[in-house]
Motif scaffolding. Structure first.
Motif, short mmCIF file in Angstrom:
data_model
loop_
_atom_site.label_atom_id
_atom_site.label_comp_id
_atom_site.label_asym_id
_atom_site.label_seq_id
_atom_site.Cartn_x
_atom_site.Cartn_y
_atom_site.Cartn_z
N LYS A 120 75.13 1.60 -14.87
CA LYS A 120 73.98 0.72 -15.04
C LYS A 120 74.39 -0.56 -15.77
CE LYS A 120 69.21 0.62 -16.71
NZ LYS A 120 68.14 1.39 -17.39
N HIS A 140 71.96 4.39 -10.49
CA HIS A 140 72.47 3.71 -11.67
C HIS A 140 72.63 4.73 -12.79
CE1 HIS A 140 71.74 -0.45 -10.15
NE2 HIS A 140 70.84 0.19 -9.42
N SER A 142 73.87 5.70 -16.76
CA SER A 142 74.13 5.17 -18.10
C SER A 142 74.44 6.34 -19.03
CB SER A 142 72.91 4.39 -18.61
OG SER A 142 71.77 5.22 -18.68
#
Length: 228
Positions: A120, A140, A142
């Motif tokens: 991300k 995405h 993270s």
């Protein structure tokens, strides 16, 4: 004292930041950042003294003259530093897929209907960053263990490809005992180059810059001739 001993005594010491940035630079003085510096200074009359220090503090120490050299910086990325014309090393983000997958990265058009995972916020290129926003085929990620999660998603067929820095991924696979040939490099973005920052307060900063410009160029031609 022998003549060799006297020659050794005449070497001028340069303090070099050593921080935990494996696999590029590791606390045991291994990694391509260290290899490149040692090669560039070979026979130049300087002794490199590696000093374990966090990167953020190293920046401050370089600016105040308490540290001579900081490897692994974007060119002109630090005020109060001098940079050689030659780069130290490079990073390269690439797409990785299962080894039997014939797909190849050929720009954003090649991502049509392709299930991919990216970290991300990572940019790669402005065009790629714009493309991956709000796409159902893009995951995405993270947080921690992103490589582990990407590999897991690939194995479970939740994605077809992911992006990772090639040297970092190779190091991770080796550390985890995962066969490198289980993955295929499906294509890369342009490399991003890392440089050596030299303290502008050093009285021989210009000479050190010259040594690194010539030494790193020669070394890099021998290691990665394809980038020249």
């Amino acid at each position: 004292m022998t003549s060799d001993g006297k020659a050794e005594d005449r070497k001028k010491v340069l303090s070099v930041a050593l921080f935990d940035g494996c696999p590029f630079i590791c606390l045991d003085e291994s990694g391509p950042f260290v290899d490149g510096l040692k090669a560039a200074f070979a026979g130049a009359g300087y002794e490199l003294q590696f000093k374990q220090i966090p990167f953020a503090r190293a920046v401050t120490d370089l600016q105040t003259g308490h540290l001579d050299i900081l490897p692994g910086v974007l060119k002109d990325g630090i005020d109060g530093a001098v940079f050689p014309n030659s780069w130290l090393y490079f990073t390269r983000m690439c797409f990785f897929s299962d080894s039997g997958d014939s797909w190849e990265w050929r720009g954003v058009a090649s991502l049509k209907d392709r299930l991919i995972a990216v970290e991300k916020g990572i940019v790669h290129t402005p065009e790629f960053f714009d493309y991956v926003q709000n796409r159902k085929n893009v995951t995405h990620l993270s947080g921690n263990d992103i490589l582990f999660r990407q590999l897991r998603m690939l194995k479970l067929s939740r994605i077809q490809s992911f992006t990772a820095e090639q040297t970092v991924l190779a190091h991770y696979l080796e550390q985890k005992g995962i066969a490198a040939d289980s993955l295929k490099n499906a294509g890369c973005f342009e490399p991003e180059f890392e440089y050596v920052a030299i303290s502008a307060t050093h009285p021989e900063a210009a000479e050190i810059r010259k040594i690194l410009t010539v030494g790193l160029a020669d070394y890099n031609r021998s290691v990665v001739p394809g980038l020249f």
